[in-house]
Design a protein around this motif. Structure first.
Motif, PDB file in Angstrom:
ATOM      1  N   GLY A 122      58.312  90.662  40.505  1.00 24.19           N
ATOM      2  CA  GLY A 122      57.613  90.725  41.659  1.00 24.19           C
ATOM      3  C   GLY A 122      56.359  91.769  41.199  1.00 24.19           C
ATOM      4  N   ASP A 123      55.969  92.563  42.352  1.00 23.01           N
ATOM      5  CA  ASP A 123      54.978  93.475  42.133  1.00 23.01           C
ATOM      6  C   ASP A 123      53.794  93.508  41.298  1.00 23.01           C
ATOM      7  N   PHE A 124      53.223  92.291  41.625  1.00 20.29           N
ATOM      8  CA  PHE A 124      52.213  91.854  40.546  1.00 20.29           C
ATOM      9  C   PHE A 124      51.123  92.519  40.501  1.00 20.29           C
ATOM     10  N   ASP A 125      50.596  93.026  41.856  1.00 22.22           N
ATOM     11  CA  ASP A 125      49.172  93.724  41.860  1.00 22.22           C
ATOM     12  C   ASP A 125      49.499  95.094  41.184  1.00 22.22           C
ATOM     13  N   ASN A 126      50.570  95.753  41.243  1.00 16.99           N
ATOM     14  CA  ASN A 126      51.022  97.089  40.482  1.00 16.99           C
ATOM     15  C   ASN A 126      50.734  96.759  38.950  1.00 16.99           C
ATOM     16  N   TYR A 127      51.380  95.548  38.590  1.00 20.64           N
ATOM     17  CA  TYR A 127      50.941  95.296  37.100  1.00 20.64           C
ATOM     18  C   TYR A 127      49.616  94.784  36.622  1.00 20.64           C
ATOM     19  N   THR A 128      48.976  94.176  37.678  1.00 20.10           N
ATOM     20  CA  THR A 128      47.312  93.947  37.491  1.00 20.10           C
ATOM     21  C   THR A 128      46.572  95.415  37.315  1.00 20.10           C
ATOM     22  N   ASP A 129      46.927  96.133  38.029  1.00 16.16           N
ATOM     23  CA  ASP A 129      46.134  97.684  37.776  1.00 16.16           C
ATOM     24  C   ASP A 129      46.461  98.347  36.879  1.00 16.16           C
ATOM     25  N   SER A 130      47.793  98.093  36.252  1.00 12.48           N
ATOM     26  CA  SER A 130      47.956  99.001  35.174  1.00 12.48           C
ATOM     27  C   SER A 130      47.265  98.391  33.961  1.00 12.48           C
ATOM     28  N   ILE A 131      47.371  97.002  33.822  1.00 12.22           N
ATOM     29  CA  ILE A 131      46.866  96.286  32.673  1.00 12.22           C
ATOM     30  C   ILE A 131      45.102  96.663  32.637  1.00 12.22           C
ATOM     31  N   VAL A 132      44.697  96.580  33.960  1.00  9.97           N
ATOM     32  CA  VAL A 132      43.110  96.783  34.140  1.00  9.97           C
ATOM     33  C   VAL A 132      42.753  98.186  33.529  1.00  9.97           C
ATOM     34  N   ARG A 133      43.422  99.128  33.924  1.00 13.69           N
ATOM     35  CA  ARG A 133      43.185 100.566  33.712  1.00 13.69           C
ATOM     36  C   ARG A 133      43.278 100.795  32.041  1.00 13.69           C
ATOM     37  N   LEU A 134      44.438  99.913  31.403  1.00 15.59           N
ATOM     38  CA  LEU A 134      44.356 100.222  30.091  1.00 15.59           C
ATOM     39  C   LEU A 134      43.349  99.626  29.264  1.00 15.59           C
ATOM     40  N   LYS A 135      42.850  98.342  29.740  1.00 14.81           N
ATOM     41  CA  LYS A 135      41.732  97.469  29.265  1.00 14.81           C
ATOM     42  C   LYS A 135      40.467  98.381  29.387  1.00 14.81           C
ATOM     43  N   ASN A 136      40.495  98.962  30.657  1.00 16.19           N
ATOM     44  CA  ASN A 136      39.092  99.972  30.718  1.00 16.19           C
ATOM     45  C   ASN A 136      38.978 100.782  29.789  1.00 16.19           C
ATOM     46  N   GLU A 137      40.273 101.196  29.245  1.00 14.46           N
ATOM     47  CA  GLU A 137      40.148 102.578  28.225  1.00 14.46           C
ATOM     48  C   GLU A 137      40.070 102.057  27.013  1.00 14.46           C
ATOM     49  N   GLY A 138      40.157 100.691  26.725  1.00 19.26           N
ATOM     50  CA  GLY A 138      39.917 100.074  25.333  1.00 19.26           C
ATOM     51  C   GLY A 138      41.280 100.115  24.766  1.00 19.26           C
ATOM     52  N   LEU A 139      42.375 100.122  25.444  1.00 16.50           N
ATOM     53  CA  LEU A 139      43.576 100.197  25.169  1.00 16.50           C
ATOM     54  C   LEU A 139      44.560  98.753  25.213  1.00 16.50           C
ATOM     55  N   LEU A 140      43.769  97.529  25.582  1.00 14.83           N
ATOM     56  CA  LEU A 140      44.395  96.453  25.748  1.00 14.83           C
ATOM     57  C   LEU A 140      45.355  96.017  24.420  1.00 14.83           C
ATOM     58  N   ASN A 141      44.800  96.500  23.465  1.00 10.81           N
ATOM     59  CA  ASN A 141      45.527  96.168  22.074  1.00 10.81           C
ATOM     60  C   ASN A 141      46.804  97.105  21.992  1.00 10.81           C
ATOM     61  N   ARG A 142      47.266  97.659  22.899  1.00 13.73           N
ATOM     62  CA  ARG A 142      48.509  98.499  22.829  1.00 13.73           C
ATOM     63  C   ARG A 142      49.493  97.825  24.051  1.00 13.73           C
ATOM     64  N   VAL A 143      49.293  96.910  24.594  1.00 14.82           N
ATOM     65  CA  VAL A 143      49.894  96.500  25.756  1.00 14.82           C
ATOM     66  C   VAL A 143      50.822  95.456  25.414  1.00 14.82           C
ATOM     67  N   LEU A 144      52.067  95.145  25.811  1.00 15.13           N
ATOM     68  CA  LEU A 144      52.881  94.088  26.032  1.00 15.13           C
ATOM     69  C   LEU A 144      53.347  93.890  27.292  1.00 15.13           C
ATOM     70  N   ILE A 145      53.666  92.416  27.561  1.00 12.62           N
ATOM     71  CA  ILE A 145      53.903  91.884  28.970  1.00 12.62           C
ATOM     72  C   ILE A 145      55.013  91.036  28.666  1.00 12.62           C
ATOM     73  N   SER A 146      55.973  91.061  29.777  1.00 12.49           N
ATOM     74  CA  SER A 146      56.954  90.197  29.775  1.00 12.49           C
ATOM     75  C   SER A 146      57.723  90.029  31.223  1.00 12.49           C
TER      76      SER A 146
END
Length: 336
Positions: A253-277
């Motif tokens: 669960g806690d899907f909105d928190n994951y969404t916020d974290s991933i959006v923040r990393l993408k906005n900083e140009g760091l989506l290429n350092r993120v793993l999800i599972s």
């Protein structure tokens, strides 16, 4: 499945590596090595069976493989239906790692499964074998390197990554520093990525400093359970150093928190350092019918729709689920 000309070329290069002619990125699955391009859509942190009985009591006769398969297989097939081609099983030795079971699950599901070497020191060292306390880091690393070279428990199955665990709610103990040291030694000999059950940022950053001091580049390190750190600027810090920020509890669960974290990393140009599972599963020996089981589809049913609403594209999803796992988990030595 239809491959593009580029994928055939990359796969061919991987084949050359596997025959000892050219070094190209590859992955060790439980059924043997494959070129990294063949990893496909990947879940980088899941479990099929975990036994919390403790390192001094665990044994393979505590579960029946047939019963485990009956419980797990429908969930694995459900993930495959969602497009998943590969799953990294993060259950370490002395917590229920069973490579024969993993081979059976892979063969029945058609999903590529990757297992690990290493020792798990979290939870007050309950899951460490006795020799982990007395042996040096180099001696521990030698055990893990031998599994990489010779196979696990007398089988031909070789690990695809190093899994360690530390207690993150306090400064690293000398024992846990030793585990990180051993992981560094093993990485520099094998090229296996280091995935460390951590959580809080202070311990993650402390591990990064140890690895860098030993000549290991941060991009060989996966900060497992980074979602436990509420101060998200630390995600940016680790990612900017080159480490992998693994947001991997999406099964719970806690899907909105994951969404916020991933959006923040993408906005900083760091989506290429993120793993999800999901960190989902799992069959629990000793519980009726293996206990409650959580499946492996929340990413597809819950997280991706939320990210689409934030403007994420199919290319972004491929980055998270195909490109990043292949880059993070490819076997190659990464020096600082």
């Amino acid at each position: 499945m239809i491959f593009s000309r580029r994928e055939f070329l990359i796969a061919g290069l991987g084949f050359l590596f596997l025959n000892g002619k050219k070094k190209e990125p590859y992955i060790n699955t439980v059924n043997g090595p494959i070129p990294s391009v063949q990893l496909g859509k990947t879940l980088i942190h899941e479990h099929f069976l975990v036994d919390f009985i403790g390192a001094d009591k665990i044994s393979f006769d505590r579960w029946n493989r047939g019963e485990v398969i009956e419980k797990v297989l429908p969930y694995l097939l459900e993930a495959r239906q969602a497009g998943v081609k590969s799953v990294f099983d993060c259950t370490p030795d002395f917590l229920g790692r069973d490579v024969i079971l993993l081979k059976m699950l892979s063969e029945r599901s058609g999903v590529q499964i990757i297992t690990n070497t290493g020792y798990y020191g979290a939870v007050g060292n309950k899951y460490l074998p006795s020799w982990a306390l007395s042996e040096t880091a180099e001696q521990l690393a030698k055990r893990w390197i031998n599994e990489f070279k010779k196979g696990i428990n007398g089988t031909s199955v070789k690990p695809g990554f190093i899994k360690i665990g530390v207690d993150a709610d306090k400064p690293l103990s000398e024992l846990h520093k030793k585990l990180v040291h051993a992981a560094a030694v093993a990485h520099l000999k094998t090229g296996l990525t280091i995935c460390s059950h951590t959580g809080l940022a202070k311990a993650a950053l402390e591990q990064l400093e140890i690895l860098k001091s030993m000549g290991v580049h941060p991009n060989a390190f996966v900060w497992v359970h980074a979602q436990a750190e509420s101060e998200k600027s630390y995600h940016l810090n680790a990612a900017r150093q080159g480490a992998w920020v693994s947001l991997d509890g999406i099964g719970w669960g806690d899907f909105d928190n994951y969404t916020d974290s991933i959006v923040r990393l993408k906005n900083e140009g760091l989506l290429n350092r993120v793993l999800i599972s999901h960190d989902a599963g799992w069959y629990k020996p000793g519980e009726p019918s293996g206990g409650e089981f959580k499946g492996y589809t929340n990413i597809f049913n819950e997280l991706l729709p939320r990210l689409r609403q934030k403007g994420f594209s199919e290319s972004d999803f491929d980055q998270l689920l195909i490109t990043n796992p292949a880059e993070a988990m490819s076997i190659r030595i990464r020096r600082s």
